[in-house]
Structures are given as structure tokens and as C-alpha cells.
Scaffold this active site. Structure first.
Site, mmCIF file in Angstrom:
data_model
loop_
_atom_site.group_PDB
_atom_site.id
_atom_site.type_symbol
_atom_site.label_atom_id
_atom_site.label_comp_id
_atom_site.label_asym_id
_atom_site.label_seq_id
_atom_site.Cartn_x
_atom_site.Cartn_y
_atom_site.Cartn_z
ATOM 1 N N PHE A 166 65.501 49.964 32.102
ATOM 2 C CA PHE A 166 64.402 50.690 30.744
ATOM 3 C C PHE A 166 64.984 49.633 29.740
ATOM 4 O O PHE A 166 63.320 49.522 28.747
ATOM 5 C CB PHE A 166 63.590 51.794 31.224
ATOM 6 C CG PHE A 166 65.126 52.451 30.066
ATOM 7 C CD1 PHE A 166 64.699 52.573 29.019
ATOM 8 C CD2 PHE A 166 66.147 53.300 30.233
ATOM 9 C CE1 PHE A 166 65.646 53.576 27.627
ATOM 10 C CE2 PHE A 166 67.727 54.171 29.908
ATOM 11 C CZ PHE A 166 66.571 53.590 28.113
ATOM 12 N N LYS A 190 62.610 43.141 39.773
ATOM 13 C CA LYS A 190 62.469 44.458 39.890
ATOM 14 C C LYS A 190 62.357 44.928 38.313
ATOM 15 O O LYS A 190 63.975 45.927 38.064
ATOM 16 C CB LYS A 190 63.174 44.660 41.147
ATOM 17 C CG LYS A 190 62.396 45.533 41.866
ATOM 18 C CD LYS A 190 62.449 47.100 40.695
ATOM 19 C CE LYS A 190 63.814 48.024 40.417
ATOM 20 N NZ LYS A 190 63.342 49.142 39.625
ATOM 21 N N GLU A 193 61.185 50.764 36.223
ATOM 22 C CA GLU A 193 59.640 51.896 36.968
ATOM 23 C C GLU A 193 59.347 52.217 35.122
ATOM 24 O O GLU A 193 57.768 52.897 35.289
ATOM 25 C CB GLU A 193 60.093 52.363 37.927
ATOM 26 C CG GLU A 193 60.630 54.157 37.675
ATOM 27 C CD GLU A 193 62.595 53.368 38.369
ATOM 28 O OE1 GLU A 193 63.223 51.875 37.960
ATOM 29 O OE2 GLU A 193 63.085 53.782 39.237
ATOM 30 N N ARG A 194 60.810 52.278 34.373
ATOM 31 C CA ARG A 194 59.241 52.960 33.064
ATOM 32 C C ARG A 194 59.133 52.089 32.451
ATOM 33 O O ARG A 194 58.194 53.361 31.575
ATOM 34 C CB ARG A 194 60.766 53.806 32.956
ATOM 35 C CG ARG A 194 61.358 55.280 33.444
ATOM 36 C CD ARG A 194 62.100 55.782 33.086
ATOM 37 N NE ARG A 194 63.832 55.616 33.490
ATOM 38 C CZ ARG A 194 64.969 55.588 32.875
ATOM 39 N NH1 ARG A 194 64.931 56.660 32.130
ATOM 40 N NH2 ARG A 194 66.057 54.811 33.342
ATOM 41 N N SER A 243 72.677 51.318 34.301
ATOM 42 C CA SER A 243 74.141 52.565 34.910
ATOM 43 C C SER A 243 75.351 52.269 35.730
ATOM 44 O O SER A 243 75.147 51.538 36.609
ATOM 45 C CB SER A 243 73.410 53.875 34.970
ATOM 46 O OG SER A 243 73.353 54.080 36.109
ATOM 47 N N CYS A 298 72.801 48.953 25.420
ATOM 48 C CA CYS A 298 74.334 49.131 26.163
ATOM 49 C C CYS A 298 75.377 49.272 24.846
ATOM 50 O O CYS A 298 76.355 48.739 25.220
ATOM 51 C CB CYS A 298 74.249 48.093 27.100
ATOM 52 S SG CYS A 298 73.953 46.106 26.495
ATOM 53 N N GLU A 400 78.910 58.454 28.684
ATOM 54 C CA GLU A 400 78.035 57.605 28.056
ATOM 55 C C GLU A 400 76.387 58.601 28.029
ATOM 56 O O GLU A 400 76.532 58.750 28.650
ATOM 57 C CB GLU A 400 77.372 55.997 29.252
ATOM 58 C CG GLU A 400 76.283 55.220 28.332
ATOM 59 C CD GLU A 400 75.582 54.640 29.150
ATOM 60 O OE1 GLU A 400 75.272 54.209 30.302
ATOM 61 O OE2 GLU A 400 76.117 53.111 28.552
HETATM 62 P P1 NAD Z 1 69.508 53.032 35.426
HETATM 63 O O1 NAD Z 1 70.711 52.082 36.556
HETATM 64 O O2 NAD Z 1 69.512 54.264 35.952
HETATM 65 O O3 NAD Z 1 68.065 52.309 36.118
HETATM 66 C C1 NAD Z 1 68.597 50.146 36.965
HETATM 67 C C2 NAD Z 1 67.650 49.528 37.632
HETATM 68 O O4 NAD Z 1 68.072 50.200 38.812
HETATM 69 C C3 NAD Z 1 66.379 50.234 37.086
HETATM 70 O O5 NAD Z 1 65.299 49.006 37.404
HETATM 71 C C4 NAD Z 1 65.928 51.397 38.692
HETATM 72 O O6 NAD Z 1 65.110 51.057 39.132
HETATM 73 C C5 NAD Z 1 67.466 50.555 39.791
HETATM 74 N N1 NAD Z 1 67.726 51.934 40.303
HETATM 75 C C6 NAD Z 1 67.764 52.914 39.499
HETATM 76 N N2 NAD Z 1 68.349 54.209 40.617
HETATM 77 C C7 NAD Z 1 69.187 52.770 41.712
HETATM 78 C C8 NAD Z 1 69.299 53.045 43.263
HETATM 79 N N3 NAD Z 1 70.381 54.438 43.215
HETATM 80 N N4 NAD Z 1 69.627 52.354 43.892
HETATM 81 C C9 NAD Z 1 69.481 50.496 43.116
HETATM 82 N N5 NAD Z 1 68.940 50.818 42.340
HETATM 83 C C10 NAD Z 1 68.765 51.493 41.103
HETATM 84 O O7 NAD Z 1 69.314 52.784 34.336
HETATM 85 P P2 NAD Z 1 68.840 52.831 33.430
HETATM 86 O O8 NAD Z 1 68.358 54.534 32.916
HETATM 87 O O9 NAD Z 1 67.528 52.282 33.976
HETATM 88 O O10 NAD Z 1 68.862 52.283 31.891
HETATM 89 C C11 NAD Z 1 69.876 52.219 30.919
HETATM 90 C C12 NAD Z 1 71.233 51.790 31.310
HETATM 91 O O11 NAD Z 1 72.004 50.549 31.637
HETATM 92 C C13 NAD Z 1 72.370 52.101 30.810
HETATM 93 O O12 NAD Z 1 73.566 53.402 31.654
HETATM 94 C C14 NAD Z 1 73.596 51.200 29.959
HETATM 95 O O13 NAD Z 1 74.539 51.011 29.236
HETATM 96 C C15 NAD Z 1 72.826 49.835 30.794
HETATM 97 N N6 NAD Z 1 72.566 49.189 30.336
HETATM 98 C C16 NAD Z 1 73.476 48.058 29.874
HETATM 99 C C17 NAD Z 1 73.598 46.894 29.422
HETATM 100 C C18 NAD Z 1 75.046 45.848 30.198
HETATM 101 O O14 NAD Z 1 74.232 44.579 29.807
HETATM 102 N N7 NAD Z 1 75.993 46.325 30.545
HETATM 103 C C19 NAD Z 1 72.743 46.452 29.495
HETATM 104 C C20 NAD Z 1 71.614 47.164 29.131
HETATM 105 C C21 NAD Z 1 71.336 48.510 29.521
#
Ligand code: NAD
Length: 515
Positions: A166, A190, A193-194, A243, A298, A400
Site C-alpha cells: 500500500f 495486483k 487492496e487498500r 512485509s 520501507c 518493523e
Molecule cells: P503486505 O505484506 O501486507 O501486503 C503486500 C501485498 O501482499 C498486498 O498486495 C497484499 O494484498 C498481498 N498479501 C497480503 N497477504 C498476503 C498473503 N497471505 N498471501 C499473498 N499475498 C498477500 O504489506 P503492506 O502492509 O501492504 O505494505 C507494507 C510492507 O511492505 C512493510 O513491511 C514494508 O516494509 C514493505 N515494503 C517493502 C519494500 C521494499 O522494497 N523492501 C517497499 C515497500 C514496502
């Protein structure tokens, strides 16, 4: 019920008045799959902005079918023709930047100029992808053997997918799809969704730029939707950013299916301050890096490691003063410094971590709990939080948190700071503030982190480099965008070809061919 309609509701309707329901973008059309829906909030007011479709297995399959059908013609489209579409796309992104950024702010909550910053970084990747003719040039070895020439070329994989978080609803998708399609693949995004609306506008603008239908598709959805993508054998590769627990799980599930996968995860980024640092500039940089985008980056700095108590005392005093002057409010007001968190759950989570920090014995110097803004009482706002004398065993240091919570740790040497960083689970970004070149060189050479800054608090690489972390911040080998993206989104094929000058007949040889 499943309907297909032209995408004409974008982009104005998305910005001026949010549609009640947001569907998917498949084969150049908006597809409405209402079998399951989710709520998209405006975090500044805490109200539902629209409903988003959560794609069913059949909608995911339709998207893959469209992408697979578009692939044969797209892979044969000369790279310079693909680049021409990307050149037009870049112009359309610039022409529509304000609309895209309004959508980002409406659904993510970040400040409008922060949204322009992320879009600008995404456009840089489009810029880089415009050079695809150069990037895809193969490698050639003449006379690899007698009358034998050999060369390698980089062929696209086919249908590839991206799953994004998101916190950068435009930039992170743009880390992926410009390079993927420039390399000749077709793509399914994909988004989170937020805050899904910016991705649909990005897709519509690709169609306006002349991209053939089916080359770029967006399916909205949640974890079930992602699982459908993983299970579809026609999806050759998946790029994930999110994450760490989900990144690790995605990496494992995709690998088990034989898919190529890169999965970027979470972070806990440390800034180290040496006693000789230009403290005023360092603290200004830290304020932006810790509290910009409400700490939901991130590459956000969430830990400051000060070398010596004197450095720590001065740093903390400056931070406290600047935090007390931080202007918090909705992202649409350009005079604000920090907007809301993404959701009520995020607000609860950060609040709980502040409670834990106090219970664990850290010194709370600025308390973001209970922040309220007149007229925005239901918004997901929180104040900036500063903890001093944090210990490495504390959960506020280890986990985190992904919010505006900054921890200060005190150590007595650069070596101790490096040890601390190296022992942390994550290795996304870090930076050192100093005037000492020798210390800076030692730090950049030895630190176990993927992206390192010296007097740069957010060392996010430019588009011609590649982005990625170490340790549990990245599962896979290749970084996103830059040269690594060409390797991730292509497969090497090596040809060995013999054209004899004479018509002499060769004898059968049973030794392995060499020299
Ligand atoms: P998230 O992991 O909750 O969701 C990321 C994506 O995964 C979304 O599209 C979500 O719909 C999908 N998803 C959620 N649960 C899933 C599952 N069980 N199986 C498959 N797909 C699933 O992350 P978030 O809250 O949207 O974003 C924040 C996180 O992203 C933080 O941990 C941040 O550090 C990380 N992030 C990392 C980078 C990087 O480059 N390393 C960059 C941006 C954000």
C-alpha cells in the site's frame, strides 16, 4: 455478477467523485467482478471511499488468458517500438501527474508533494525502460570454435505478475511493469487492496499511449487473489514487495511451483551519527526520513544510533524541538509535514508499540498517542513519537512498526554500531552521518545492508541502479528495476552456430568438443 465495460470512467471519475465500486482492468477493459469486495478508506477522514472488487479465480484466469494471448505479438514487437509507447506513456504520466497524485493522497493519505515525489521516481523507471533497445543487446563471440560463432540473447519470459504494497501505490508497481513490458513480457499487476485506484489510472494511460490490449492488466484483490495467480501455471514469474512474512511465504510458494520469484520484504533502517557529523543537517534529514509519509516507507529511518552520549544528547534535543513543530494534517494541504496512517489497524498497532516501549523501559520523549485533529477526529492520525535509551532487546527496536516512531540507541564506537546493524534481522537501508571519509569508506565496505547512504538518509537508488535489501529484506537474488530487472524479466538463450567454408565431410568424433 460479472460485467465488462469500457474503462471510460477513468480517470476523471476516479478523482472528482470516487465510483462506488472499482473493478479490474483486463484486456483494455474495466471488468466488474462483484463476487467479493473490500473497503477502501480515505485515511484523512476515516471513511470508506469506495468498494474494490477482490478478484475470484475465474477473473484471475481471464487476466492470465488475456496476457497470454497478447504475448506472442508483443514479444515480436521490436524493442524500439515498445520504447516508443513508453516515451508516449512518460508524457501522459507527466500530463496526468496531478490526477494520479490526488488519487494517491485520497487513498494512502500521504502529502500531495510526497505523492509527486513517488510518481517522479516511478517515471524515472519509465525513462530507463525507454532505453530497452540498448539494454537488451545480446553478447556475441565470433570464432568461438573453428568456423563456429556463438551468441546469447535475452528473451522475455511470457506472462509475469507483480504484487505490491500500500505504501507506494504508484512507484512500487512502476518498479516492475515498465521494465517487464519493455523486455517483451505481458504483465498482471495486483496492487494493494487498500489504495488500488492509482494502478487503474496507470493502466488506462498505458492504453492511451498505444499499448496493445492484454499487455498490461490489473486485478484487484487480497491474499486469495494472489494465491490464484501463484497457482496458475501460465504465470512464469512473480515480483513481490510487501512485509517480510508474506514475502517469505510468496518466495516459498512460487519456488515450489517452479516460478521465478523476487520478494522484497520489510525493514528496520538505522542511521548512525558520528560525533563529527553536521548535526543540524543530519537531524533535518532524519526528520524527513523518519516521519515523512508517516513513517510508512520501507526506507524510512526508524532507528538512530548515536556514537557517544554527547552526540546523543545533542541529537535528541534537536529532534525533540523539530518534532514539537511538526505540522500534522490531511495530505491535500501542502503546508502539512505529515499525514495520517493508512488504516485504523495501523493506528492501533503503532499505539500498542508505544505502550510496549514504555512498558519495556525506554525513555519516551515525544508521545504520538491520542493525537486528534479538529474536523478529522475519525482520521487515522497519530503524532510523531521519539524514544531515547532504547535497548536492542526491546520489541520497539526489533520489530518493523511502520509508523512515525523513532528509537534512539547510544553506543560508544562505530564498530559497536555496525555490529548492532549487522545483527538485526533486516538489511534494507542504512546511512552514516559523518565528515570522516575513512569512517565512511569502512562503513560502506563492511555493513551487511543492501542500500547504504553517507550523509543521505534515504539512499533509494536511481532508476539506472537497482533496488533491494539484504538478509530478511529480500528473498531471491535479483533486485528490482535497473540492470537487474533485465535479468529478472528475461531468460538467456545461447546459440552456437557453424557455417563451414569448405564442403569437406567431418569425421565422427567421440571426444567432448573443445577448442
Ligand atoms: P503486505 O505484506 O501486507 O501486503 C503486500 C501485498 O501482499 C498486498 O498486495 C497484499 O494484498 C498481498 N498479501 C497480503 N497477504 C498476503 C498473503 N497471505 N498471501 C499473498 N499475498 C498477500 O504489506 P503492506 O502492509 O501492504 O505494505 C507494507 C510492507 O511492505 C512493510 O513491511 C514494508 O516494509 C514493505 N515494503 C517493502 C519494500 C521494499 O522494497 N523492501 C517497499 C515497500 C514496502
Amino acid at each position: 455478477m460479472r460485467l465488462v465495460k469500457p474503462y471510460m470512467s477513468f480517470p476523471n471519475a476516479l478523482v472528482d467523485a470516487a465510483p462506488a465500486y472499482l473493478g479490474h482492468f483486463i484486456n483494455g477493459e474495466e471488468v466488474l467482478d462483484r463476487s467479493r469486495t473490500g473497503d477502501v478508506f480515505n485515511p484523512a477522514v476515516g471513511e470508506v471511499r469506495l468498494k474494490v472488487g477482490l478478484a475470484s479465480q475465474s477473473t484471475v484466469s481471464d487476466a492470465v488468458t488475456a496476457a497470454a494471448a497478447a504475448f506472442p505479438a508483443w514479444r515480436q514487437t521490436p524493442p524500439h517500438k515498445r520504447a516508443q509507447i513508453l516515451f508516449r506513456y512518460k508524457q501522459l504520466l507527466q500530463d496526468n501527474a496531478e490526477k494520479i497524485c490526488q488519487l494517491i493522497t485520497a487513498e494512502h493519505g500521504k502529502l500531495i508533494d510526497d505523492a509527486h515525489g513517488e510518481l517522479g521516481r516511478g517515471i524515472e523507471v519509465v525513462d530507463y525502460a525507454c532505453g530497452i533497445s540498448e539494454l537488451l543487446k545480446g553478447e556475441y563471440s565470433k570464432n568461438a570454435g573453428p568456423e563456429i560463432d556463438s551468441w546469447s540473447e535475452f528473451q522475455p519470459l511470457g506472462v509475469v505478475a507483480g504484487v505490491t504494497p500500500f505504501n507506494f501505490p504508484a512507484m512500487v508497481p512502476m518498479w516492475m511493469f515498465p521494465m517487464a513490458i519493455a523486455c517483451g513480457n505481458t504483465f498482471i499487476l495486483k496492487p494493494s487492496e487498500r489504495d488500488p485506484s492509482p494502478a487503474l489510472l496507470l493502466g488506462k494511460l498505458l492504453t492511451d499511449a498505444g499499448l496493445p490490449d492484454g499487455v498490461f492488466n490489473v486485478i484487484n484483490g487480497d491474499s486469495d487473489t494472489v494465491q490464484h495467480l501463484i497457482e496458475d501455471a501460465r504465470v512464469e514469474a512473480l515480483s513481490f514487495v510487501g512485509s517480510t512474512p508474506i514475502a517469505e511465504s510468496i518466495f516459498t510458494r512460487c519456488s515450489a511451483k517452479g516460478k521465478r520469484v523476487q520478494a522484497l520484504g520489510g525493514a528496520k533502517n538505522h542511521a548512525v551519527i558520528l560525533p563529527d557529523a553536521d548535526l543540524e543537517n543530519a537531524v533535518n534529514a532524519l526528520m524527513g526520513a523518519a516521519f515523512g509519509s508517516c513513517g510508512e516507507r520501507c526506507m524510512a529511518i526508524s532507528v538512530v544510533v548515536c556514537i557517544g552520549d554527547e552526540t546523543a544528547d545533542k541529537t535528541v534535543a534537536l529532534l525533540q524541538n523539530k518534532i514539537s513543530n511538526l505540522k500534522i494534517g490531511p495530505g491535500v494541504d501542502a503546508s502539512n509535514d505529515m499525514g495520517p496512517l493508512i488504516s485504523q489497524e495501523a493506528l492501533q498497532r503503532v499505539t500498542q508499540y508505544i505502550d510496549k516501549g514504555v512498558a519495556e523501559g525506554a525513555e519516551l520523549l515525544a508521545d504520538g498517542r491520542g493525537f486528534s485533529l479538529a474536523g478529522h477526529e475519525s482520521g487515522f492520525f497519530i503524532g510523531a513519537t521519539l524514544f531515547d535509551k532504547v535497548h536492542p532487546d526491546m520489541s520497539i527496536y526489533r520489530d518493523e512498526i511502520f509508523g512515525p516512531l523513532l528509537c534512539v540507541l547510544r553506543v560508544d564506537s562505530l564498530g559497536a554500531a555496525i555490529k548492532l546493524i549487522d545483527e538485526h534481522e533486516f538489511g534494507n537501508g542504512t546511512c552514516l552521518f559523518t565528515r570522516d571519509g575513512e569512517a565512511a569508506r569502512y562503513f560502506t565496505d563492511n555493513i551487511q545492508v543492501g542500500m547504504v547512504g553517507v550523509n543521505v538518509a534515504l539512499p533509494v537508488p536511481i532508476a539506472s541502479q537497482s533496488f533491494g535489501g539484504w538478509k530478511r529484506s529480500l528473498f531471491g537474488d535479483l533486485y528490482v528495476y535497473g540492470p537487474d530487472a533485465v535479468r529478472f524479466y528475461t531468460r538467456r538463450k545461447t546459440m552456437t552456430q557453424r557455417w563451414s567454408a569448405s564442403s569437406a565431410t567431418d569425421k565422427a568424433r567421440y571426444a567432448f568438443p573443445s577448442g
